[in-house]
Design a protein around this motif. Structure first.
Motif: not given
Length: 133
Positions: A19-22, A28-32, A43-51, A90-97
């Motif tokens: 998951i690429t964060v804009l 961020v890479r993890f197994v799901v 939720d998992t991506a945000l936690k991994s990103y913060a960690r 492969n995914f892209m995570l973006c904030r809601k406008p």
């Protein structure tokens, strides 16, 4: 020699997703589990990103983000669909406008960026004084 117990795979295959964060430097890479909901993956991506201590700081509110799959289409994935139904890794995570409603005409006006924060930072940086002994 230590023996490890293998967990039984309940509920589908496991996928390594990226998951690429804009605005961030790398994915961020993890197994799901492929049966996991998109909301859970966000939720998992945000936690991994913060960690990992990455910048910019995103927060933990999963309702403020959208997950896109660039190879599938231009629409955001529904939070209630399973991540495996997309068929991609492969995914892209973006904030809601964020937008504000104009009281008179009812049309939406996009908010301005955080220019006040930058102005304050620049102002403080220029006013730093070095004390001499």
């Amino acid at each position: 020699m230590a023996l490890y117990k293998q967990k039984k795979n309940k509920g589908g295959n496991r996928l390594l997703i990226s998951i690429t964060v804009l605005g961030s430097s790398g994915p961020v890479r993890f197994v799901v589990n492929e049966e996991q909901l998109v909301a859970s993956v966000i939720d998992t991506a945000l936690k991994s990103y913060a960690r990992e201590g990455r910048l910019p700081v995103l927060g933990s509110d999963l309702n403020g983000f959208l997950l896109y799959c660039p190879g599938v289409g231009s629409h955001a994935l529904s939070p209630w669909e399973t991540i495996g139904s997309v068929g991609a890794r492969n995914f892209m995570l973006c904030r809601k406008p964020k937008s504000e409603k104009n009281g008179r005409s009812g049309e939406e006006i996009p908010r301005k960026g955080n220019t006040g924060i930058w102005k304050t930072w620049i102002h403080k940086s220029l006013n730093l004084r070095i004390s001499s002994r």
